[in-house]
Motif scaffolding. Sequence first.
Motif, PDB file in Angstrom:
ATOM      1  N   LEU A 195      -5.605  -6.244   3.673  1.00  0.00           N
ATOM      2  CA  LEU A 195      -5.026  -5.095   4.389  1.00  0.00           C
ATOM      3  C   LEU A 195      -4.942  -3.889   3.459  1.00  0.00           C
ATOM      4  CD1 LEU A 195      -2.202  -6.877   6.399  1.00  0.00           C
ATOM      5  CD2 LEU A 195      -4.126  -5.620   7.364  1.00  0.00           C
ATOM      6  N   HIS A 196      -4.586  -4.153   2.202  1.00  0.00           N
ATOM      7  CA  HIS A 196      -4.469  -3.059   1.226  1.00  0.00           C
ATOM      8  C   HIS A 196      -5.848  -2.433   0.977  1.00  0.00           C
ATOM      9  CE1 HIS A 196      -2.097  -1.347  -2.281  1.00  0.00           C
ATOM     10  NE2 HIS A 196      -3.305  -0.836  -2.417  1.00  0.00           N
ATOM     11  N   GLN A 217     -10.558  -0.243  -7.603  1.00  0.00           N
ATOM     12  CA  GLN A 217      -9.152   0.133  -7.758  1.00  0.00           C
ATOM     13  C   GLN A 217      -8.254  -1.105  -7.719  1.00  0.00           C
ATOM     14  OE1 GLN A 217      -8.074   3.537  -5.431  1.00  0.00           O
ATOM     15  NE2 GLN A 217      -5.888   3.062  -5.533  1.00  0.00           N
ATOM     16  N   PHE A 218      -8.633  -2.065  -6.886  1.00  0.00           N
ATOM     17  CA  PHE A 218      -7.834  -3.281  -6.761  1.00  0.00           C
ATOM     18  C   PHE A 218      -7.944  -4.131  -8.018  1.00  0.00           C
ATOM     19  CE2 PHE A 218      -5.828  -6.801  -4.595  1.00  0.00           C
ATOM     20  CZ  PHE A 218      -5.001  -6.138  -3.727  1.00  0.00           C
ATOM     21  N   TYR A 253       0.888  -6.032  -7.130  1.00  0.00           N
ATOM     22  CA  TYR A 253       1.185  -7.274  -6.394  1.00  0.00           C
ATOM     23  C   TYR A 253       1.759  -8.386  -7.280  1.00  0.00           C
ATOM     24  CZ  TYR A 253      -0.498  -5.132  -2.192  1.00  0.00           C
ATOM     25  OH  TYR A 253      -0.617  -4.290  -1.116  1.00  0.00           O
ATOM     26  N   PRO A 254       1.221  -8.583  -8.498  1.00  0.00           N
ATOM     27  CA  PRO A 254       1.886  -9.572  -9.360  1.00  0.00           C
ATOM     28  C   PRO A 254       3.336  -9.178  -9.661  1.00  0.00           C
ATOM     29  CG  PRO A 254      -0.312  -9.128 -10.186  1.00  0.00           C
ATOM     30  CD  PRO A 254      -0.053  -8.134  -9.099  1.00  0.00           C
ATOM     31  N   TRP A 301       6.686 -10.543   6.897  1.00  0.00           N
ATOM     32  CA  TRP A 301       5.611  -9.922   7.664  1.00  0.00           C
ATOM     33  C   TRP A 301       6.229  -9.221   8.862  1.00  0.00           C
ATOM     34  CZ3 TRP A 301       0.629  -9.514   6.148  1.00  0.00           C
ATOM     35  CH2 TRP A 301       0.233 -10.312   5.077  1.00  0.00           C
ATOM     36  N   ARG A 359       5.409  -9.951  -6.653  1.00  0.00           N
ATOM     37  CA  ARG A 359       5.586 -11.410  -6.545  1.00  0.00           C
ATOM     38  C   ARG A 359       6.639 -11.893  -7.557  1.00  0.00           C
ATOM     39  NH1 ARG A 359       4.893 -14.933  -2.641  1.00  0.00           N
ATOM     40  NH2 ARG A 359       3.431 -13.362  -1.908  1.00  0.00           N
ATOM     41  N   ARG A 397       2.195  -6.208   8.464  1.00  0.00           N
ATOM     42  CA  ARG A 397       2.126  -6.024   7.014  1.00  0.00           C
ATOM     43  C   ARG A 397       3.288  -6.755   6.368  1.00  0.00           C
ATOM     44  NH1 ARG A 397      -1.746  -2.562   4.306  1.00  0.00           N
ATOM     45  NH2 ARG A 397      -2.415  -0.943   5.740  1.00  0.00           N
ATOM     46  N   MET A 453      -7.266 -10.869 -10.837  1.00  0.00           N
ATOM     47  CA  MET A 453      -6.165 -10.621  -9.888  1.00  0.00           C
ATOM     48  C   MET A 453      -5.659 -11.943  -9.311  1.00  0.00           C
ATOM     49  SD  MET A 453      -4.552  -8.101  -8.465  1.00  0.00           S
ATOM     50  CE  MET A 453      -3.494  -7.856  -7.055  1.00  0.00           C
ATOM     51  N   TYR A 463       0.835  -1.207   0.000  1.00  0.00           N
ATOM     52  CA  TYR A 463       0.000   0.000   0.000  1.00  0.00           C
ATOM     53  C   TYR A 463       0.875   1.266   0.000  1.00  0.00           C
ATOM     54  CZ  TYR A 463      -3.440   3.415   1.588  1.00  0.00           C
ATOM     55  OH  TYR A 463      -4.242   4.523   1.697  1.00  0.00           O
ATOM     56  N   GLU A 517      -1.840 -15.971   2.676  1.00  0.00           N
ATOM     57  CA  GLU A 517      -0.929 -14.824   2.760  1.00  0.00           C
ATOM     58  C   GLU A 517      -1.315 -13.766   1.714  1.00  0.00           C
ATOM     59  OE1 GLU A 517       3.472 -15.210   2.050  1.00  0.00           O
ATOM     60  OE2 GLU A 517       3.358 -15.724   4.174  1.00  0.00           O
ATOM     61  N   PHE A 518      -1.584 -14.222   0.481  1.00  0.00           N
ATOM     62  CA  PHE A 518      -2.016 -13.308  -0.589  1.00  0.00           C
ATOM     63  C   PHE A 518      -3.284 -12.568  -0.149  1.00  0.00           C
ATOM     64  CE2 PHE A 518      -0.180 -15.852  -4.449  1.00  0.00           C
ATOM     65  CZ  PHE A 518       1.095 -15.489  -4.054  1.00  0.00           C
ATOM     66  N   LYS A 565      -3.694 -13.795 -11.927  1.00  0.00           N
ATOM     67  CA  LYS A 565      -2.352 -13.230 -12.110  1.00  0.00           C
ATOM     68  C   LYS A 565      -1.417 -13.681 -10.985  1.00  0.00           C
ATOM     69  CE  LYS A 565      -3.251  -8.721 -14.156  1.00  0.00           C
ATOM     70  NZ  LYS A 565      -3.197  -7.288 -13.843  1.00  0.00           N
ATOM     71  N   MET A 566      -1.939 -13.615  -9.751  1.00  0.00           N
ATOM     72  CA  MET A 566      -1.104 -13.985  -8.606  1.00  0.00           C
ATOM     73  C   MET A 566      -0.747 -15.464  -8.663  1.00  0.00           C
ATOM     74  SD  MET A 566      -0.494 -11.286  -6.959  1.00  0.00           S
ATOM     75  CE  MET A 566       0.108 -11.703  -5.334  1.00  0.00           C
ATOM     76  N   GLU A 614      -3.235  -1.582  -8.228  1.00  0.00           N
ATOM     77  CA  GLU A 614      -2.930  -2.738  -7.379  1.00  0.00           C
ATOM     78  C   GLU A 614      -2.917  -4.031  -8.191  1.00  0.00           C
ATOM     79  OE1 GLU A 614      -4.610  -0.177  -6.600  1.00  0.00           O
ATOM     80  OE2 GLU A 614      -3.796   0.515  -4.694  1.00  0.00           O
ATOM     81  N   GLY A 615      -3.694  -4.028  -9.272  1.00  0.00           N
ATOM     82  CA  GLY A 615      -3.727  -5.203 -10.139  1.00  0.00           C
ATOM     83  C   GLY A 615      -2.381  -5.470 -10.806  1.00  0.00           C
ATOM     84  N   ARG A 674       5.020 -19.490 -11.761  1.00  0.00           N
ATOM     85  CA  ARG A 674       5.937 -19.229 -12.875  1.00  0.00           C
ATOM     86  C   ARG A 674       7.213 -20.064 -12.783  1.00  0.00           C
ATOM     87  NH1 ARG A 674       9.489 -14.790 -13.991  1.00  0.00           N
ATOM     88  NH2 ARG A 674       9.088 -14.036 -11.899  1.00  0.00           N
ATOM     89  N   LYS A 675       7.773 -20.166 -11.605  1.00  0.00           N
ATOM     90  CA  LYS A 675       9.028 -20.908 -11.458  1.00  0.00           C
ATOM     91  C   LYS A 675       8.796 -22.292 -10.858  1.00  0.00           C
ATOM     92  CE  LYS A 675      12.357 -17.311 -11.579  1.00  0.00           C
ATOM     93  NZ  LYS A 675      13.541 -16.699 -11.006  1.00  0.00           N
ATOM     94  N   ARG A 676       7.549 -22.723 -10.916  1.00  0.00           N
ATOM     95  CA  ARG A 676       7.255 -24.048 -10.362  1.00  0.00           C
ATOM     96  C   ARG A 676       6.502 -24.864 -11.400  1.00  0.00           C
ATOM     97  NH1 ARG A 676       6.751 -20.115  -6.786  1.00  0.00           N
ATOM     98  NH2 ARG A 676       7.681 -20.352  -4.730  1.00  0.00           N
ATOM     99  N   GLU A 690       1.907 -15.964 -11.267  1.00  0.00           N
ATOM    100  CA  GLU A 690       3.207 -15.500 -10.789  1.00  0.00           C
ATOM    101  C   GLU A 690       3.800 -16.509  -9.813  1.00  0.00           C
ATOM    102  OE1 GLU A 690       5.421 -13.575 -11.669  1.00  0.00           O
ATOM    103  OE2 GLU A 690       4.206 -12.631 -13.187  1.00  0.00           O
ATOM    104  N   ARG A 705      -4.509 -12.110   2.868  1.00  0.00           N
ATOM    105  CA  ARG A 705      -4.300 -11.219   4.010  1.00  0.00           C
ATOM    106  C   ARG A 705      -3.704  -9.889   3.539  1.00  0.00           C
ATOM    107  NH1 ARG A 705      -0.120 -12.983   8.564  1.00  0.00           N
ATOM    108  NH2 ARG A 705      -0.088 -11.088   9.791  1.00  0.00           N
ATOM    109  N   GLU A 706      -2.735 -10.005   2.627  1.00  0.00           N
ATOM    110  CA  GLU A 706      -2.076  -8.807   2.101  1.00  0.00           C
ATOM    111  C   GLU A 706      -3.071  -7.950   1.312  1.00  0.00           C
ATOM    112  OE1 GLU A 706       1.125  -9.559  -0.686  1.00  0.00           O
ATOM    113  OE2 GLU A 706       2.240  -7.857   0.108  1.00  0.00           O
TER     114      GLU A 706
END
Lengths: 113, 233
Positions: free
Chosen positions: B43-44, B69-70, A52-53, A68, A56, A77, B76, A30, B36-37, B79-80, A48-49, B86-88, B83, B39-40
């Motif tokens: 929070l955002h 906005q997200f 985060y990718p 964290w 990552r 965070r 999303m 953020y 984890e994704f 994409k995550m 944000e789209g 990608r290396k697995r 990602e 949670r992050e």
Amino acid sequence: MKSQESDFKKGSVGLVILAVLESSGPMHGYAIAREVERRSADVFKLGEGALYPALRAMESDGLVEAEWQMQPSGPARRVYRITGDGRKRLADQVKTWRSFTSAVESVLAPVSA
Amino acid sequence: MEKTISPVQNGDDIVDRYMLEYRAALDRVPVKIADEFCREARLHIESLVAEAVADGKPASDAAVEAIVQFGDAKAMGEKMRQEWRRKRAFYLSRDESLCLAVAAILFLIPAAISIYSLSAAEHAATAINRPLSAFAPVPVIPFVSVVMGLVFPRTALRNVSIMVLAVLVVDAWILLALGRHLQSGYESRFAEYAGYEFGLDLLFVWICSALRLRHLEKLANISFSHPARSASV
């Protein structure tokens, strides 16, 4: 025009994130997005789209590392910090970016906007 | 199964539903990483909502604005997931691992039967090497899966149907081998082996279909139209 702008942004997301992490120190997602907006006077809105990718991907490539961390106010965070490889990549990208923009500027110089 | 969100809906509900959809899109990522994704992301989004509320916006409007906005939750999440994977290239999800384990068991049973039949003295003279040739297609399943995973990294390994395809390839191979074997005139347990094989393969394909169906049903149950679009009506 919008799509051209979008292409420029897409190509520079990684560079911008690394630059913010290098100059402002470890940050969470953020804060990175807000810092990019602040520095670019809201011209560069890091969606944000894309954020985060990109984070990552950079983490997978070893350019940033994340953990964290408890925050002084609020919940823990995921904080990102630039790595040695990230600094090297940033230096390379900045060099490439500057030579590219300088070349484009030279071409555009005679054109009156 | 379209569900809509009322514009007066509580901001937390909107974020909760968005997170549910985002979590569903991450269903093939290990639980710990997906949590984890989420949670992050949460929070955002909550930070965006808090910022908008501080600017005087109602909570529900702020929540809608934040998730717009997200970005689209499914896109999303996709994409995550890409990602993360990608290396697995050889990562297998829980369902895929289960299918692979079932496939291994299904091939081990007829293999054991075939080996047992080979050990019987009356078949030793005629069946030697013949049933063993039937094992040749067995490595094809992981091989085809891996090759397809390399050729189509985005779809192959995450799709149970690739395992079904691999089984069909193996079956075609066995069918050819069986035809050649019967023409050769040798007596052996090969036909029996092939019979078990086909029966168990059918069971395997049915299990794969059931798993796929369950997955699709799960997605359908939690799928809903984008909150931002619904709320703006």
